[in-house]
Design a protein around this motif. Structure first.
Motif, PDB file in Angstrom:
ATOM      1  N   PRO A  39     -50.530  71.339  55.992  1.00  0.00           N
ATOM      2  CA  PRO A  39     -50.588  72.800  56.071  1.00  0.00           C
ATOM      3  C   PRO A  39     -49.199  73.398  56.259  1.00  0.00           C
ATOM      4  CG  PRO A  39     -52.363  71.862  57.366  1.00  0.00           C
ATOM      5  CD  PRO A  39     -51.501  70.705  56.909  1.00  0.00           C
ATOM      6  N   ALA A  40     -48.374  72.744  57.045  1.00  0.00           N
ATOM      7  CA  ALA A  40     -47.021  73.268  57.295  1.00  0.00           C
ATOM      8  C   ALA A  40     -46.214  73.362  56.001  1.00  0.00           C
ATOM      9  CB  ALA A  40     -46.288  72.373  58.305  1.00  0.00           C
ATOM     10  N   GLU A  41     -46.370  72.354  55.162  1.00  0.00           N
ATOM     11  CA  GLU A  41     -45.532  72.309  53.953  1.00  0.00           C
ATOM     12  C   GLU A  41     -45.759  73.482  53.010  1.00  0.00           C
ATOM     13  OE1 GLU A  41     -44.795  68.077  52.197  1.00  0.00           O
ATOM     14  OE2 GLU A  41     -46.630  67.962  53.387  1.00  0.00           O
ATOM     15  N   ILE A  42     -46.995  73.959  52.959  1.00  0.00           N
ATOM     16  CA  ILE A  42     -47.212  75.075  52.030  1.00  0.00           C
ATOM     17  C   ILE A  42     -47.297  76.429  52.739  1.00  0.00           C
ATOM     18  CG2 ILE A  42     -48.179  73.985  49.970  1.00  0.00           C
ATOM     19  CD1 ILE A  42     -50.956  74.538  51.173  1.00  0.00           C
ATOM     20  N   THR A  43     -46.928  76.451  53.993  1.00  0.00           N
ATOM     21  CA  THR A  43     -46.931  77.755  54.670  1.00  0.00           C
ATOM     22  C   THR A  43     -45.547  78.043  55.260  1.00  0.00           C
ATOM     23  OG1 THR A  43     -47.878  76.779  56.686  1.00  0.00           O
ATOM     24  CG2 THR A  43     -49.416  77.739  55.091  1.00  0.00           C
ATOM     25  N   TRP A  44     -45.419  77.890  56.561  1.00  0.00           N
ATOM     26  CA  TRP A  44     -44.172  78.339  57.190  1.00  0.00           C
ATOM     27  C   TRP A  44     -42.959  77.546  56.716  1.00  0.00           C
ATOM     28  CZ3 TRP A  44     -41.434  74.964  60.280  1.00  0.00           C
ATOM     29  CH2 TRP A  44     -42.132  73.842  60.770  1.00  0.00           C
ATOM     30  N   GLN A  45     -43.149  76.279  56.411  1.00  0.00           N
ATOM     31  CA  GLN A  45     -41.987  75.515  55.934  1.00  0.00           C
ATOM     32  C   GLN A  45     -41.529  76.018  54.568  1.00  0.00           C
ATOM     33  OE1 GLN A  45     -42.911  71.312  56.179  1.00  0.00           O
ATOM     34  NE2 GLN A  45     -42.724  71.281  58.409  1.00  0.00           N
ATOM     35  N   ALA A  46     -42.443  76.657  53.846  1.00  0.00           N
ATOM     36  CA  ALA A  46     -42.099  77.227  52.546  1.00  0.00           C
ATOM     37  C   ALA A  46     -41.805  78.730  52.662  1.00  0.00           C
ATOM     38  CB  ALA A  46     -43.234  76.987  51.559  1.00  0.00           C
ATOM     39  N   GLY A  47     -41.682  79.203  53.873  1.00  0.00           N
ATOM     40  CA  GLY A  47     -41.261  80.587  54.056  1.00  0.00           C
ATOM     41  C   GLY A  47     -42.367  81.600  54.281  1.00  0.00           C
ATOM     42  N   VAL A  48     -43.608  81.128  54.379  1.00  0.00           N
ATOM     43  CA  VAL A  48     -44.714  82.060  54.579  1.00  0.00           C
ATOM     44  C   VAL A  48     -44.658  82.636  55.995  1.00  0.00           C
ATOM     45  CG1 VAL A  48     -47.221  82.262  54.735  1.00  0.00           C
ATOM     46  CG2 VAL A  48     -46.177  80.961  52.853  1.00  0.00           C
ATOM     47  N   ASP A  49     -44.714  83.956  56.082  1.00  0.00           N
ATOM     48  CA  ASP A  49     -44.643  84.637  57.378  1.00  0.00           C
ATOM     49  C   ASP A  49     -46.025  84.873  57.986  1.00  0.00           C
ATOM     50  OD1 ASP A  49     -41.719  85.361  57.517  1.00  0.00           O
ATOM     51  OD2 ASP A  49     -42.239  86.282  55.603  1.00  0.00           O
ATOM     52  N   ALA A  50     -46.975  85.149  57.123  1.00  0.00           N
ATOM     53  CA  ALA A  50     -48.321  85.475  57.607  1.00  0.00           C
ATOM     54  C   ALA A  50     -49.321  85.035  56.555  1.00  0.00           C
ATOM     55  CB  ALA A  50     -48.456  86.973  57.857  1.00  0.00           C
ATOM     56  N   MET A  51     -50.500  84.669  57.005  1.00  0.00           N
ATOM     57  CA  MET A  51     -51.507  84.270  56.030  1.00  0.00           C
ATOM     58  C   MET A  51     -52.896  84.747  56.427  1.00  0.00           C
ATOM     59  SD  MET A  51     -52.095  80.171  56.638  1.00  0.00           S
ATOM     60  CE  MET A  51     -53.301  80.063  55.306  1.00  0.00           C
ATOM     61  N   SER A  52     -53.701  84.926  55.417  1.00  0.00           N
ATOM     62  CA  SER A  52     -55.123  85.130  55.615  1.00  0.00           C
ATOM     63  C   SER A  52     -55.753  83.753  55.502  1.00  0.00           C
ATOM     64  CB  SER A  52     -55.686  86.045  54.526  1.00  0.00           C
ATOM     65  OG  SER A  52     -55.016  87.286  54.538  1.00  0.00           O
ATOM     66  N   PHE A  53     -56.455  83.364  56.535  1.00  0.00           N
ATOM     67  CA  PHE A  53     -57.006  82.014  56.580  1.00  0.00           C
ATOM     68  C   PHE A  53     -58.522  82.155  56.684  1.00  0.00           C
ATOM     69  CE2 PHE A  53     -57.511  78.028  59.430  1.00  0.00           C
ATOM     70  CZ  PHE A  53     -57.773  77.228  58.333  1.00  0.00           C
ATOM     71  N   GLY A  54     -59.211  81.764  55.627  1.00  0.00           N
ATOM     72  CA  GLY A  54     -60.650  81.952  55.623  1.00  0.00           C
ATOM     73  C   GLY A  54     -61.422  80.673  55.438  1.00  0.00           C
ATOM     74  N   VAL A  55     -62.516  80.564  56.126  1.00  0.00           N
ATOM     75  CA  VAL A  55     -63.398  79.420  55.905  1.00  0.00           C
ATOM     76  C   VAL A  55     -64.801  79.859  55.517  1.00  0.00           C
ATOM     77  CG1 VAL A  55     -62.082  77.777  57.289  1.00  0.00           C
ATOM     78  CG2 VAL A  55     -63.776  79.227  58.404  1.00  0.00           C
ATOM     79  N   THR A  56     -64.998  81.136  55.307  1.00  0.00           N
ATOM     80  CA  THR A  56     -66.322  81.607  54.916  1.00  0.00           C
ATOM     81  C   THR A  56     -66.790  80.940  53.621  1.00  0.00           C
ATOM     82  OG1 THR A  56     -65.767  83.757  55.885  1.00  0.00           O
ATOM     83  CG2 THR A  56     -67.720  83.670  54.474  1.00  0.00           C
ATOM     84  N   LYS A  57     -65.924  80.920  52.631  1.00  0.00           N
ATOM     85  CA  LYS A  57     -66.296  80.332  51.349  1.00  0.00           C
ATOM     86  C   LYS A  57     -66.492  78.829  51.450  1.00  0.00           C
ATOM     87  CE  LYS A  57     -63.488  83.684  48.717  1.00  0.00           C
ATOM     88  NZ  LYS A  57     -64.467  84.418  47.916  1.00  0.00           N
ATOM     89  N   ASN A  58     -66.045  78.260  52.520  1.00  0.00           N
ATOM     90  CA  ASN A  58     -66.034  76.812  52.683  1.00  0.00           C
ATOM     91  C   ASN A  58     -67.096  76.355  53.687  1.00  0.00           C
ATOM     92  OD1 ASN A  58     -64.928  74.222  52.159  1.00  0.00           O
ATOM     93  ND2 ASN A  58     -63.624  74.345  53.977  1.00  0.00           N
ATOM     94  N   GLY A  59     -68.207  77.081  53.747  1.00  0.00           N
ATOM     95  CA  GLY A  59     -69.302  76.613  54.585  1.00  0.00           C
ATOM     96  C   GLY A  59     -69.431  77.310  55.917  1.00  0.00           C
TER      97      GLY A  59
END
Lengths: 354, 354, 354, 354
Positions: C196-216
């Protein structure tokens, strides 16, 4: 009563200072400003010059943004100081609270006003401090972010430098910004006989609405920030509010004329003097009393209903004003109110009430 | 090139029609308007008179609301036609889409613009119809609620009455309202030689922004509704946008001057003629070509980079314009552009490029 | 085709991953969470625990705010990163641009989206850099303030860590914030096999919408800030958006279940596997082709109109999708898609098209 | 005091009805609802069924929109009834005025609340009529467009059908819409022993927020319109507020469980009974008095500071409440409050205060 309202309504019109036209010096300045081609959108030499003159006048760095109306100045300034979840403390009869159809709420995306009581149109440092001391219980509640006072006030009174400073200090203790609605700033200044600095940044004011429209201009209002950091990005806010004039030189030229040879203070002093003249004339007339001290160019006069009726029938123009104390009228004098009009009103009142 | 730009920048300034000052007739009207005391906030006789004159001009009932700027007129009008969940179809280079810092989105509470492509700054009825025919799949999607076209356009072209009518019809079929941005309405009218009615309400336009600031006024813009029902409550919207002038007579007086003796059309016709004069002069100069037909007071001229540089060095003022076809400049003529300036620009271009 | 859709629609429903119910583990967690009395409004132990687990998962400090929907997460997050005069760069088919009825514009007070083209639902660092390099000419123009990418994308593809990092860097160079719409973050992660780190903050992401509704999950979405300063005051924004759950423990409990024993990745991996199974099955069927690479749980399949018709008649549920290449359908697999359903769809397609 | 708070906080927690979990029937309904694949975004059979059941319950046509929170229901409903230049009359201690961080102002684009005084958390028809009778002087002032009352109120009292009808009539006379905040509607209904129709549409209510979260659900709030015309376009408003659940069946299932076998009224009646039990127990204890009549599931109890301290030390959980009359606490009972907890609180109070 010897004087009777002439067909020219100007002389007997006490409805507001915005029923008046403009001072000749303002017209001259507009005619002068039209010469030549200049960069548009406020990047013109006149706007620059006015900003420089204001720095000298206020004896402080500042950033100037002209806008179309006083409501715009107030609403844009407050929206810049207060986020959507914030609130602005103000007097319950403040123009922003009662006369702008929700402009501050609109521009701020729904920030609240927190109206406070106070005698003669003024809030006090004590009231502010008490409000801010309350527990606001976190995210469920709008957070106090600014205080706004009017100088002069909607009751025709003026905050002294000490009063302004005390309110500013009460707010700053809680990180609250301080805004002044100076739609009648000249009237206050002419009355208080202090420097512009003393009742603004030296007393903790961060931003102000500075208007001269009521004081003999055509449409010349501005937002002034005394802190360049606060002014950051305000240009975007003004533009998207539709308040960036393309031919910005003409708004600036009106300020320029007002600031030349202290015209603005002379005009305001005259308006104030006419209000005093009426107040003095009314003193001692039976059944007639002032609701508030007369410290600028507005009078709120309690008088019997039949006197009000007679004044209206005689052609005097003014607004009736709600007051718990009884029937009341508001009289506003302007830069062009003639002594004869003031005297005429007094004489007519005396004739009926005496 | 015999003429060289003088210290008076006006004559060689082609940056915009808003770098110009105001027509003398406008100044005279302002000086006249200041006389007497009148009801404020647009309830004055001059505002009433202008509304009546506009009814005659457009040969239709209408409701007039003066505002401070063209951006305000556009944004307030569209916010009144389009709910927050709506969208406004417009050309992708429309002023509302690219030059108002999001004013339409702000005033509408976040309604969208739906930018459409189109040659020479114009959208077509076919493009509009195709867009509206798409399935918009319910509540997940902003709903088309208005079309806005500029007359004249940002490309300096004009919609013919037939083009306007066809776009209006395409929208009406889907219950979509029709707005015209008439910041340069006079230029379009002077070019099209049709009646105001023909390119507005007769062609299905519901509301328009009508501006004369660029055409020799100081700050005189307005929203006009051709349907009184649509105008309902607009006064509240204007007020809370900070766009209700207290001394409304002065905005009205500028319109009054423009509408007297067809001043507005004479001024616009002159500006248009100056643009044509430049266009004709540039015709045939090697390497110089027009990007769009010249139908109003703007020219978009493709020319080699070195020619642009030389013109700039010679003191001509204009903006470079992005164009896929190559280096391009925009030239805007105004009510006060002198033939000598037009000729000077042509001569200078020919001297360098020839 | 041996399998035929049963009355139980679940097995043959490829309309979306939100037509599915919830995973049993989520129900169990809700039943467990109801025990005892806890502080409301997100100050409960489960919410605290989930925040701690996410810190471990992302290997970084973060601030968690649960909200009701993915649209809310996106719109609230972007409104916190982008002022009203700002814009958000995104793919032209991004959910925020096309499927949220203007929620980002609403919450931000009218900030704009700047939609960019890009193959297979992805924008590129080059496109972003080119956009940001343009001169935006001051206050007349909305200012780029954020980039938003979807992971996985609306085209069923995934950004690699390198792609994310390059986009982030392109934005950071211009002071632009970086948001990730992770409504299908688990599907991306399961596909990319990175941390998760590699595709978020380590890649410069400041904020994210994190959803699990579609995933059960039932309704479990969140905004995560990787920078505590950015998170400041977000609680007020969420509250006034009506997105602060009073019984916050239940939103948190759904995340808690998902994060336990890597449930979320197992569910997502299954959904992805079902999409791959369909893709592999369809490979080589004449006239059937994939519009985009299948990298998560969505397929966009080009197929003849008559095949689409037959699949619909056979009871398969899916949406037709606009595509320039020809008739196209979108198929979405979910955590509970059965292999038999995937096989049934393939078999039916082959039977008709083969 | 024989009873002492156990480690299980539930039994002695009187902070709010939202510190409680959910009723078993609600969990069962959620587990049942997960079966099968259904259309998302509220187009599922359970949502349809709940809407039908509500029509029967209210004996009237209505339109149902589920949302995430009570604040969302209130703010979205009011934004649909009140334009930006409008205001909503409400009690000065209404939840919308004091506990939603400006959500109504945000969703309406800055419409105002007009807070009115009134004993025991209730406004009266007389106060409403007096407010509406005032001259609001045109465009300078926000226009009253809606009244909102809470049923039961923030003071734990209930409006009788006659009171509701009188307020509705006072508003209707001025074209003002009528909204009811029914976050504790079940508690009011269980207390008043009237029909849902009698205190809603029959009394003039146009729209209501109907919540069961506080009454044993997880997150189940809704906006109900009794007039289909008023409901028009509300779906767009909800969507762009981020309040359209993708898996809408689960919000609906909670309502479904509550409406089955009158569960909602049984749960509310229990909560009310526990509040009465406490009230009766406290009666006659020296120095202890009720601030408001106890008509639903909230008590506001004046008691000496030292008694409050002792209760807190004994482990009882509740909030102190500001009251001019002296030290005060708020006690809220819930669907799962045990008689032993009520008795324990009474016994502890008596032991200290007696």
């Amino acid at each position: 009563m010897s004087a009777s309202p002439a067909s020219d309504g100007r002389r007997f019109d006490f409805r507001s200072d915005n029923v008046a036209g403009v001072a000749p010096e303002v017209l001259t300045a507009l005619a002068e400003a039209t010469k030549g081609s200049v960069t548009s959108y406020g990047e013109d030499p006149i706007t620059k010059r006015v900003e420089e003159r204001l720095k000298v006048l206020f004896d402080h760095e500042l950033t100037l943004f002209t806008v179309a109306t006083g409501s715009a100045a107030n609403a844009l300034a407050l929206a810049h100081l207060v986020p959507g979840w914030g609130s602005t403390l103000c007097h319950c009869e403040a123009h922003i609270a009662t006369d702008e159809c929700g402009a501050p709420e609109f521009f701020s995306g729904g920030a609240k006003l927190a109206p406070l009581d106070g005698a003669h149109g003024k809030i006090t440092a004590a009231t502010v401090a008490a409000y801010l001391a309350r527990d606001t219980r976190g995210v469920h509640h709008s957070q106090p972010k600014a205080i706004s006072i009017s100088q002069s006030t909607e009751a025709g009174t003026c905050y002294t430098p000490d009063e302004v400073a005390a309110i500013g200090a009460a707010g700053r203790k809680h990180g609250v910004k301080f805004h002044m609605d100076g739609a009648r700033f000249a009237n206050a200044l002419a009355s208080l006989r202090c420097t512009p600095a003393e009742i603004t940044w030296q007393a903790g004011v961060d931003a102000m609405s500075f208007g001269v429209t009521k004081n003999g201009a055509m449409a010349a209002e501005a937002v002034i920030f005394f802190d360049a950091d606060l002014a950051k990005d305000f240009g975007y806010r003004r533009k998207r509010g539709g308040h960036l004039f393309s031919k910005g030189r003409f708004a600036a030229a009106q300020f320029d004329a007002q600031l030349t040879d202290r015209l603005w203070l002379r005009l305001a002093a005259h308006a104030n003097a006419m209000a005093s003249r009426v107040a003095q004339g009314l003193a001692g007339i039976p059944g007639v009393a002032l609701l508030h001290p007369v410290e600028a160019n507005e009078l709120f006069v309690l008088m019997p209903e039949r006197v009000i009726d007679r004044l209206e029938k005689a052609g005097f123009l003014f607004y009736r004003w709600p007051a718990e104390e009884g029937p009341c009228i508001r009289l506003v004098t302007a830069f062009d109110t003639e002594p004869a009009a003031a005297d005429g009103l007094v004489a007519a009142t005396r004739a009926v009430a005496g």
